[in-house]
Scaffold this active site. Structure first.
Site, PDB file in Angstrom:
ATOM      1  N   ASP A  63      17.712  32.558  -3.377  1.00 58.64           N
ATOM      2  CA  ASP A  63      16.934  31.730  -4.552  1.00 58.64           C
ATOM      3  C   ASP A  63      15.531  32.408  -4.760  1.00 58.64           C
ATOM      4  OD1 ASP A  63      18.739  29.463  -3.601  1.00 58.64           O
ATOM      5  OD2 ASP A  63      17.676  29.614  -2.158  1.00 58.64           O
ATOM      6  N   GLU A 217      21.496  23.051 -10.454  1.00 57.09           N
ATOM      7  CA  GLU A 217      19.977  22.896  -9.681  1.00 57.09           C
ATOM      8  C   GLU A 217      18.818  24.522  -9.677  1.00 57.09           C
ATOM      9  OE1 GLU A 217      21.935  22.590  -5.659  1.00 57.09           O
ATOM     10  OE2 GLU A 217      22.334  24.877  -6.087  1.00 57.09           O
TER      11      GLU A 217
END
Length: 530
Positions: A63, A217
């Protein structure tokens, strides 16, 4: 204005001709020797000839949220159950990275998908934290990227993950969230204003595609040429290698409506034969020459155990105002971004414990609020007070390894009543290694013990060596640091990863201290193997 908004510059055509040549055709997964070798033989992306070979940060660096700040780039990543958390990195060329430290020590649970921004001279990291008791979204802030960082501030957003900061055309600050929702922030960015609203329904892939789940997301917002671009991940972050992907939508207003890129997805692993699996969760960044890039993560083919690694993909803006990824499947070298390279990358994982604090490489697994009270440094040794009885409840101290094969050694002085050991540790449910009370051994395999526990011993001195090569763990021990004896059990650990027991982590080398006494660790050594 956030520093994630940049001026568009012309694309360098020559760079793209070279990039197209390098990316043509399907890539064959690189051999271990294809990467350059840096500190302790660790693999590094910069090949020294003006090109680089992904990953830019090997090992578990998921991420990635990258920020350009003048000629500097800063990066933070998910740290999950490890503390200190929110690691910070610095680069001048997007390929060579040096650690700066961590932005959080106070635990708010497992930290997922942060967003690092600078707004009006101050740095902010927005991130979700989750515990068994509940979850929310938080922020920490600092006036200097090197700290000190604030204590976490609770934004009281329990129903979403993956916050992404943006500044609207109205000058107001917003936080975009999972599921296509967003909420306004106060001018100081420290609290929400009003209700969470839905603004984007996402893009739907064909039903026949093999994915993990829809899982919209990771929204990241970039403003470019009068448009707001929302870069989002769908398809699930693990599971089938062809699941995760990067999709794009744009709007003239931060409030929508958002239109989907007709060429979605802009990045996706299309075959399990590719070098990088489950590619997704991207942030856009522009380099000093006007070239744009996406930084995202992916699993290495056959090495789920290494976690999601940080990848860099060149981007080209097209005449219709969208962009395309030009790195192919990232299995071949690519031209490096513009920037003044420091020529240094990564950090040593070895530690002689001669300092008075933990090095940047170390983090505790699921530490308690007073975990650092267990730690002391005495005469060139890391001294750990025992905790729990076995690794699952001992909060092992681990480091992220990015090599396919490596070896670690450590010397231990085990006090009476204590158990010390060395591990390959994934989570409290899955780990492998060897511990000792100074006399007898306890084997750790599959996250279980044999025998189930060790009686307190009289202590002693012991060296342990773990060799992790092509998913096979071999253990040696020594009573004098010179003569080594092979332990009678070798272990196959290729299944020690997220798709077996969840948690989105990686298999990491580390040490632990359990029981009632203390363990003194000397001279932890790491070296990559070819």
């Amino acid at each position: 204005m956030t520093l994630k908004t940049f001026r568009s510059l012309p694309i360098l055509a020559g760079t793209w001709l070279l990039g197209a040549a390098l990316c043509a055709g399907a890539a064959t997964p690189p051999e271990a020797g294809a990467w350059a070798r840096g500190i302790e033989g660790q693999r590094q992306a910069d090949l020294g000839d003006g090109t680089f070979l992904n990953p830019i940060l090997a090992g578990d660096h998921p991420d990635p949220s990258v920020l350009r700040d003048g000629d500097d780039y800063y990066l933070t990543l998910s740290s999950f159950d490890a503390y200190p958390g929110l690691p910070l990195w610095h680069s001048r060329d997007l390929v060579n990275w040096q650690p700066l430290g961590h932005a959080i020590t106070t635990s708010v649970g497992s930290i997922w998908a942060p967003d690092l921004v600078r707004h009006e001279g101050r740095y902010y990291i927005y991130f979700p934290g989750r515990t068994d008791a509940g979850r929310s979204n938080y922020l920490v802030w600092a006036d200097d990227i090197r700290g000190p960082w604030s204590e976490p501030v609770d934004l009281h957003l329990p129903d979403h993950i993956d916050p992404g900061h943006a500044v609207g055309e109205d000058g107001k600050r917003y936080l975009f969230l999972s599921g296509g929702d967003y909420v306004q922030l106060s001018d100081d960015g420290m609290r929400t204003v009003g209700d969470v609203r839905h603004v984007y329904d996402g893009w739907r892939y064909p039903e026949e595609w093999v994915v993990e789940s829809y899982s919209q997301e990771g929204p990241k917002i970039t403003r470019h040429d009068g448009w707001y671009y929302m870069i989002t991940a769908v398809g699930g972050t693990a599971g089938p290698p062809t699941g995760h992907m990067v999709i794009v939508a744009r709007s003239r207003s931060i409030h929508g409506p958002w239109e989907n890129d007709p060429n979605n997805p802009v990045v996706r692993t299309e075959s399990r034969d590719e070098q990088w699996w489950s590619r997704g969760h991207a942030t856009l960044v522009e380099d000093g020459a006007g070239q744009w890039w996406m930084m995202y993560h992916g699993y290495e083919n056959g090495f789920w155990t290494l976690g999601r690694q940080a990848l860099l993909d060149p981007v080209e803006w097209t005449g219709d105002g969208w962009f395309v990824a030009r790195g192919g499947d990232l299995g071949r070298p690519l031209p490096k971004p513009a920037g003044e390279s420091t020529g240094r990358h990564g950090m040593a994982l070895s530690d002689d414990f001669s300092g008075d604090r933990l090095g940047h490489q170390w983090a505790f697994y699921q530490p308690g609020p007073d975990e650092m009270d267990r730690v002391a440094f005495e005469d060139g040794a890391l001294v750990l007070q025992g905790k729990g009885s076995v690794p699952r409840d001992a909060s092992p101290l681990t480091a992220i390894a990015g090599d396919r094969a490596y070896q670690v050694e450590v010397e231990m002085e085990i006090e009476p009543g204590a158990v010390g050991g060395a591990l390959l540790f994934y989570s409290d449910r899955l780990y492998a290694g060897l511990g000792s009370n100074g006399e007898d051994f306890i084997m750790h395999r599959y996250g279980e013990e044999r025998p189930a526990s060790l009686k307190p011993g009289k202590g002693g001195r012991l060296w342990l060596r773990l060799t992790h090569d092509d998913h096979v763990l071999t253990i040696h021990h020594s009573r004098d640091g010179r003569t080594w004896e092979k332990y009678g059990v070798q272990m196959e650990v290729s299944g020690y990863h997220h798709n077996t027991v969840g948690k989105f982590l990686s298999l990491r080398p580390g040490v632990y201290a359990a029981g009632d006494g203390r363990v003194r660790f000397h001279d932890f050594r790491y070296r990559a193997l070819d």
